[in-house]
Design an enzyme around this catalytic site. Structure first.
Site, short mmCIF file in Angstrom:
data_model
loop_
_atom_site.label_atom_id
_atom_site.label_comp_id
_atom_site.label_asym_id
_atom_site.label_seq_id
_atom_site.Cartn_x
_atom_site.Cartn_y
_atom_site.Cartn_z
CG ASP A 148 26.28 18.51 13.62
OD1 ASP A 148 25.94 18.13 14.76
OD2 ASP A 148 26.44 19.70 13.32
CG HIS B 211 27.67 20.28 16.80
ND1 HIS B 211 26.60 20.60 16.00
CD2 HIS B 211 27.64 21.16 17.83
CE1 HIS B 211 25.94 21.63 16.53
NE2 HIS B 211 26.55 21.98 17.64
CB SER C 205 25.90 25.06 17.83
OG SER C 205 25.15 24.15 18.55
#
Ligand SMILES: *[C@@H]1O[C@H](CO)[C@@H](O)[C@H](O)[C@H]1NC(C)=O
Length: 393
Positions: free
Chosen positions: A333, A362, A165
């Protein structure tokens, strides 16, 4: 989720952003999560060019035989509101940090400024607003650059980087800089983000639309700390009965398929870590503009700082093709959306190895109970193949 609920949540969130001292857990990350699982772990500390003191942990295998033939260094870079603990949250057979160590890699765990495992600043205190005057741009160009340099200096090897991320935003930005990328052999990016204009999570989009980031800054809140006194009360309220906590997480990150609900209490002992309001603002700028660029100060201040009215972009086509890339992304996600990932892929000169998992959200790439088989085994095969090719050169 209905509108009044969202609005209430918004108002609540505003109060979360109160300035509070970072609560200090006794001992470092090694003592907390890693040594207790039986893994040798040492604490390291280094200083960024702009004076932040970062904590790093070095982890090796439980087996003395594997330890004897120490493999190449891998640096793990966590995501937003997280820190190095994120890689060790599940069991030793499920968590990437442990798995890499047991596979013989020389595992280095990064922790960016402001998180609980970093160590403040040479002259600023967390109570100073200047301490929080940074976004992922500084995390990339100072923190990640320094962590890579530190590991490279100690191990005298080019390293592998794994980002999740925000860790991938930092990585992609840093890899556009020749003096940083020359120390990196290959990178594995989980939920890769450079463009953010297709995020699908309604909750985040609403915050963006309501300009919550700008409101927070205008009100003079510089630190985002969900573990401040007020923050903790609100987290407790939001996570009442744990079921809500799961809903909140899904609302922010997208639906995660393979989350272990019975571990939420444990995760919350560590997560979330603090970040800066300026960082949130920079991320929201990316969502609004659809660009992968430096922080936008507004035209006049941009002119003074960057000598151009618009902030310079990070041009990911500059990432050298000699850097081998591997990417894992998920169909559920809400933050690293498939369209945005495809945009990133189109701009890159090199062709990364790709892993797409339809059902993954995610957080699954970090915490899924079956991430080893789904994700990490493939990533390790990638690292081993890169290692093999380069040892023949
Ligand atoms: C989920 O977490 C609980 C509590 O830590 C643990 O006992 C259980 O083994 C975990 N389940 C899986 C499938 O890993």
């Amino acid at each position: 989720m209905d509108h009044s609920g969202l609005l209430a949540a918004l108002i609540i969130m505003l109060f979360v952003f109160s300035v509070g001292a970072v609560p200090q857990l006794g001992g470092g990350l090694c003592a907390h999560l890693i040594q207790s699982a039986g893994f040798p772990c040492t604490e390291h500390r280094t200083k960024t060019e702009d004076g932040y003191l970062l904590g790093l942990q070095r982890v090796s295998s439980r087996s003395t035989i594997v330890r004897g033939e120490m493999g190449l260094p891998v640096l793990l870079i966590h995501g937003l509101f997280m820190a190095g603990d994120a890689w060790f949250m599940n069991s030793a057979s499920q968590s990437l940090g442990f798995i890499l160590a047991d596979q013989g890699f020389d595992v280095w765990v990064g922790n960016v400024r402001g998180t609980r495992w970093s160590h403040g600043h040479v002259s600023l205190s967390v109570k100073n607003k200047e301490f929080w005057d940074w976004s992922w741009q500084e995390l990339a160009l100072y923190d990640l650059a320094e962590m890579i340099r530190y590991v490279n200096t100690i191990t005298k090897e080019k390293l592998f980087v794994v980002g999740h991320s925000q860790g991938t935003i930092m990585s992609l930005a840093a890899f556009t800089k020749p003096d940083i990328v020359e120390m990196v052999k290959a990178a594995a990016l989980l939920c890769p983000i450079s463009y953010l204009d297709h995020i699908t999570t309604g909750f985040v989009l609403r915050l963006v639309k309501m300009r919550v980031d700008e409101i927070i800054l205008a009100l003079g809140f510089h630190q985002l700390n969900f573990k401040s006194n007020i923050g903790t009360q609100i987290m407790d309220m939001m996570c009442d009965g744990h079921i809500h906590c799961d809903i909140w997480l899904s609302a922010i990150t997208g639906k995660n398929c393979c989350f272990n609900d019975s571990r939420i209490d444990f995760y919350l002992e560590y997560e979330p870590h603090p970040s800066s309001s300026k960082n949130l603002h920079h991320l929201f700028q990316m969502i609004r503009k659809g660009s992968f660029a430096m922080y936008d100060y507004g035209m006049w201040r941009n002119l003074m700082r960057y000598s151009q009215p618009k902030p310079p972009v990070f041009d990911i086509s500059q990432i050298p093709t000699s850097l081998s890339l591997w990417m894992g992304y998920g169909g559920n996600d809400g933050l690293a959306d498939v369209i945005d990932v495809q945009h990133t892929l189109k701009e890159l000169k090199s062709k990364p190895d790709l892993l797409y998992i339809e059902e993954y959200g995610h957080i699954d790439f970090l915490l899924s109970i079956k991430a080893k088989a789904d994700v990490y085994d493939g990533m390790i095969r990638f690292f081993n193949s890169v290692q093999k090719v380069s040892s023949f050169k």
